[in-house]
Motif scaffolding. Structure first.
Motif, PDB file in Angstrom:
ATOM      1  N   TRP A 151      -8.774   0.431   0.753  1.00  0.00           N
ATOM      2  CA  TRP A 151      -7.976   1.879   0.356  1.00  0.00           C
ATOM      3  C   TRP A 151      -7.263   1.496  -0.476  1.00  0.00           C
ATOM      4  O   TRP A 151      -6.092   0.699  -0.246  1.00  0.00           O
ATOM      5  N   ALA A 152      -7.610   1.918  -1.574  1.00  0.00           N
ATOM      6  CA  ALA A 152      -6.283   1.631  -3.187  1.00  0.00           C
ATOM      7  C   ALA A 152      -5.667   2.613  -2.907  1.00  0.00           C
ATOM      8  O   ALA A 152      -3.906   1.943  -2.972  1.00  0.00           O
ATOM      9  N   ILE A 153      -6.055   3.840  -1.963  1.00  0.00           N
ATOM     10  CA  ILE A 153      -4.422   4.535  -1.969  1.00  0.00           C
ATOM     11  C   ILE A 153      -4.466   5.487  -0.804  1.00  0.00           C
ATOM     12  O   ILE A 153      -6.179   5.887  -0.137  1.00  0.00           O
ATOM     13  N   ASN A 192       2.251  -4.910  -8.599  1.00  0.00           N
ATOM     14  CA  ASN A 192       1.058  -4.976  -8.767  1.00  0.00           C
ATOM     15  C   ASN A 192       0.137  -4.858  -8.317  1.00  0.00           C
ATOM     16  O   ASN A 192      -0.227  -5.128  -6.055  1.00  0.00           O
ATOM     17  N   GLY A 193      -1.335  -3.945  -8.390  1.00  0.00           N
ATOM     18  CA  GLY A 193      -2.256  -3.313  -7.187  1.00  0.00           C
ATOM     19  C   GLY A 193      -1.765  -2.250  -6.337  1.00  0.00           C
ATOM     20  O   GLY A 193      -2.253  -2.297  -4.920  1.00  0.00           O
ATOM     21  N   ALA A 194      -0.575  -2.052  -6.405  1.00  0.00           N
ATOM     22  CA  ALA A 194      -0.247  -0.732  -5.751  1.00  0.00           C
ATOM     23  C   ALA A 194      -1.102   0.203  -5.833  1.00  0.00           C
ATOM     24  O   ALA A 194      -1.027   0.632  -4.252  1.00  0.00           O
ATOM     25  N   SER A 241      -2.526   2.882 -10.949  1.00  0.00           N
ATOM     26  CA  SER A 241      -3.988   3.171 -11.683  1.00  0.00           C
ATOM     27  C   SER A 241      -3.959   4.287 -11.299  1.00  0.00           C
ATOM     28  O   SER A 241      -4.868   5.343 -11.531  1.00  0.00           O
ATOM     29  N   THR A 242      -4.570   3.441  -9.707  1.00  0.00           N
ATOM     30  CA  THR A 242      -5.678   4.200  -8.530  1.00  0.00           C
ATOM     31  C   THR A 242      -5.727   5.833  -8.950  1.00  0.00           C
ATOM     32  O   THR A 242      -6.208   6.857  -8.975  1.00  0.00           O
ATOM     33  N   LEU A 243      -4.671   6.230  -8.743  1.00  0.00           N
ATOM     34  CA  LEU A 243      -3.699   7.590  -8.201  1.00  0.00           C
ATOM     35  C   LEU A 243      -3.169   8.243  -9.501  1.00  0.00           C
ATOM     36  O   LEU A 243      -4.201   9.144  -9.528  1.00  0.00           O
TER      37      LEU A 243
HETATM   38  N1  LIG Z   1     -13.030  -0.680  -9.520  1.00  0.00           N
HETATM   39  C1  LIG Z   1     -12.654  -1.624  -8.376  1.00  0.00           C
HETATM   40  N2  LIG Z   1     -13.060  -2.251  -7.365  1.00  0.00           N
HETATM   41  C2  LIG Z   1     -12.937  -2.497  -6.266  1.00  0.00           C
HETATM   42  N3  LIG Z   1     -11.251  -2.501  -5.817  1.00  0.00           N
HETATM   43  C3  LIG Z   1     -10.458  -2.073  -7.430  1.00  0.00           C
HETATM   44  C4  LIG Z   1     -11.196  -1.451  -8.122  1.00  0.00           C
HETATM   45  N4  LIG Z   1      -9.976  -0.860  -8.907  1.00  0.00           N
HETATM   46  C5  LIG Z   1      -8.884  -1.254  -8.563  1.00  0.00           C
HETATM   47  N5  LIG Z   1      -9.158  -1.707  -7.097  1.00  0.00           N
HETATM   48  C6  LIG Z   1      -8.316  -2.438  -5.898  1.00  0.00           C
HETATM   49  O1  LIG Z   1      -7.367  -0.910  -5.939  1.00  0.00           O
HETATM   50  C7  LIG Z   1      -6.059  -1.417  -5.559  1.00  0.00           C
HETATM   51  C8  LIG Z   1      -5.197  -0.535  -6.431  1.00  0.00           C
HETATM   52  O2  LIG Z   1      -5.283  -1.513  -8.056  1.00  0.00           O
HETATM   53  P1  LIG Z   1      -4.434  -0.591  -9.362  1.00  0.00           P
HETATM   54  O3  LIG Z   1      -5.122  -0.886  -9.916  1.00  0.00           O
HETATM   55  O4  LIG Z   1      -4.839   0.871  -9.037  1.00  0.00           O
HETATM   56  O5  LIG Z   1      -3.144  -0.811  -9.104  1.00  0.00           O
HETATM   57  P2  LIG Z   1      -1.986  -0.818  -9.646  1.00  0.00           P
HETATM   58  O6  LIG Z   1      -0.729  -0.489  -9.221  1.00  0.00           O
HETATM   59  O7  LIG Z   1      -2.465   0.397 -10.940  1.00  0.00           O
HETATM   60  O8  LIG Z   1      -1.884  -2.076 -10.706  1.00  0.00           O
HETATM   61  P3  LIG Z   1      -1.302  -2.575 -12.069  1.00  0.00           P
HETATM   62  O9  LIG Z   1       0.184  -2.729 -11.656  1.00  0.00           O
HETATM   63  O10 LIG Z   1      -1.813  -3.924 -11.474  1.00  0.00           O
HETATM   64  O11 LIG Z   1      -1.753  -2.304 -12.860  1.00  0.00           O
HETATM   65  C9  LIG Z   1      -6.259  -3.061  -5.714  1.00  0.00           C
HETATM   66  O12 LIG Z   1      -6.351  -4.137  -4.713  1.00  0.00           O
HETATM   67  C10 LIG Z   1      -7.038  -2.897  -6.959  1.00  0.00           C
HETATM   68  O13 LIG Z   1      -7.514  -4.490  -7.072  1.00  0.00           O
END
Ligand SMILES: Nc1ncnc2c1ncn2[C@@H]1O[C@H](COP(=O)(O)OP(=O)(O)OP(=O)(O)O)[C@@H](O)[C@H]1O
Length: 439
Positions: free
Chosen positions: A59-61, A80-82, A85-87
């Motif tokens: 669960w990314a979010i 990083n990875g919070a 971007s997904t949101l």
């Molecule tokens: N296409 C994908 N497949 C699997 N896991 C993913 C995918 N994209 C993101 N994730 C996972 O979802 C989580 C959130 O990723 P995300 O890119 O949204 O974080 P972020 O806060 O934007 O990070 P950053 O500041 O490093 O850009 C991370 O654990 C990442 O590994």
């Protein structure tokens, strides 16, 4: 986990127009995104063929809910990875959600990926049109902006060459220039994408500021709490896919910044402990040391006023470094020296104990154990990570390598935090005084 109401698709984008709350530009309700993770690529194929699940969900979010009022500039901050971007990709309609919903009122433009719609074999000029249309502009709108974009990207000389012949920096310039040419009602931007040299990044940020001041609703992702507190009205702190805090930008940035320093503190103390342990076991660690026979540096620590080891020092506050020794030496007039380096081993400052006439041995010789504490009353170093190397030497003239009894490179590490949330980074950061002369 957030459940969907029966009549809605997961992650469905619903315009807020006609809503009973006309002030609301974005509403996110119980949003969640699960990625499927496979141990190995073949597992994906096996799952399709056998129909048996071979993945686990990540669960990314999860359970993310908030509202953004029209005209507000909202910073999104988190490690990083919070899930930032997904949101934002879900809000921008670039990614489907697994649960929950997003409602958006107004024309939205997002810069979350560079190069969407750009084609390698087409010229830079034609790519502006293709990219602009992908950003939701009409052909007429984008064509009117072409001269501005070429000028902004500073690529007039090569604009009719195929896009594939551009360097990666030039490609980033053109795609970012195209993306920020839009006049959106809702603007979503990831600061990290403003790539290129400092002058170009500054130019991009100036345009982002203009958009923020234009009355548009903005979601702005950045790792810089300084920039967020300066540009944004409010901020949302995301960690491990959940909203930790949402409120006034300065307040949220400060809390986030404190959490970053807490993590740094713990890391520096851990690493310094490892480093001082490795002083005694050079062969295994491969650490760079010189000498270290009967007399050794037993530890190097950054300490607070009570002598307790610390990992973070605030600029402007005292910096205290304790170098301890153990053992004996046949020599007299022994002194300690230290050097502070940046993470790239660029020497920043240091002290030669000999220059200060500070000898560790007294009339009764050198005690078997002891420490010397150095103090800088008001630290003037910029934010960052620093390393301390230390040496025990004997007084001899001329000075040379044979004067060194024990030298340990990178014997300890610490971080310096800033006084303010201002986002410029300096190596030398003294307290300035200033005088205004008005004629
Ligand atoms: N296409 C994908 N497949 C699997 N896991 C993913 C995918 N994209 C993101 N994730 C996972 O979802 C989580 C959130 O990723 P995300 O890119 O949204 O974080 P972020 O806060 O934007 O990070 P950053 O500041 O490093 O850009 C991370 O654990 C990442 O590994």
């Amino acid at each position: 986990m957030a459940m969907l109401s029966d009549d809605l698709e997961a992650g469905e984008l619903i315009p807020l127009a006609g809503s009973s709350e006309p002030q609301c530009a974005i509403r996110v309700t119980d949003l969640g995104k699960a990625y499927r993770l496979y141990q190995q690529p073949l597992d994906f194929l096996k799952e399709i063929i056998t129909g048996k699940p071979r993945h686990h969900e990540h669960w990314a979010i999860q359970n993310v809910s908030f509202e953004v009022l029209r005209g507000r500039v909202v910073g999104i901050i988190g490690p990083n990875g919070a899930g930032k971007s997904t949101l934002l990709k879900i809000i921008a309609g670039l990614l489907d959600a697994s649960t929950g919903r997003v409602e958006v009122a107004g024309r939205l433009s997002a810069i979350l990926e560079l190069g969407t719609g750009f084609h390698p074999d087409v010229s830079g000029r034609d790519n502006i049109v293709l990219g602009g249309m992908c950003l939701g502009m009409t052909r007429a709108e984008i064509e009117a902006k072409v001269p501005w974009i070429i000028d902004f990207s500073e690529l007039a000389e090569v604009i009719d060459q195929p896009f594939r012949t551009y360097s990666s920096g030039m490609q980033a310039r053109l795609t970012f220039a195209t993306a920020i040419s839009v006049d959106p009602e809702i603007f979503i931007v990831d600061e990290a994408l403003a790539a290129g040299d400092t002058a170009f990044v500054n130019k991009c940020m100036k345009r982002v500021r203009q958009i923020c001041e234009s009355g548009a609703t903005v979601l702005f992702v950045s790792h810089s709490s300084g920039l967020i507190s300066e540009l944004c009205d409010e901020a949302i702190w995301i960690d491990k896919g959940r909203v930790l805090m949402h409120g006034n930008a300065q307040r949220v940035s400060k809390a986030y910044e404190q959490s970053v320093w807490d993590i740094e503190e713990a890391r520096n103390l851990r690493e310094t402990k490892k480093l001082s342990q490795s002083v005694e076991s050079t062969a295994e660690t491969g650490k760079y040391e010189l000498g270290g026979g009967t007399l050794q540096i037993s530890s190097v620590e950054v300490i607070d006023i009570e002598g307790k080891p610390i990992g973070v020092v605030r600029n402007g506050q005292p910096l205290r470094i304790r170098v301890s020794w153990a053992g004996f030496s046949e020599h007299k007039q022994i002194y300690a020296s230290l050097r502070i380096d940046t993470a790239r081993l660029q020497a920043v400052t240091g002290i030669e104990g000999y220059d200060g006439g500070l000898f560790l041995d007294g009339d009764d010789g050198l005690p078997e154990r002891g420490s010397v504490i150095y103090e800088v009353p008001e630290l003037a170093l910029g934010e960052g990570q620093y390393y301390i190397s230390a040496a025990l030497c004997r007084h001899m003239l001329p000075k040379g390598a044979e004067a060194i009894l024990h030298y340990v490179e990178k014997a300890a590490q610490f971080s310096v935090s800033r006084n303010s949330l201002w986002h410029f980074n300096y190596l030398y950061d003294p307290k300035f005084t200033c005088r205004i002369e008005r004629s």
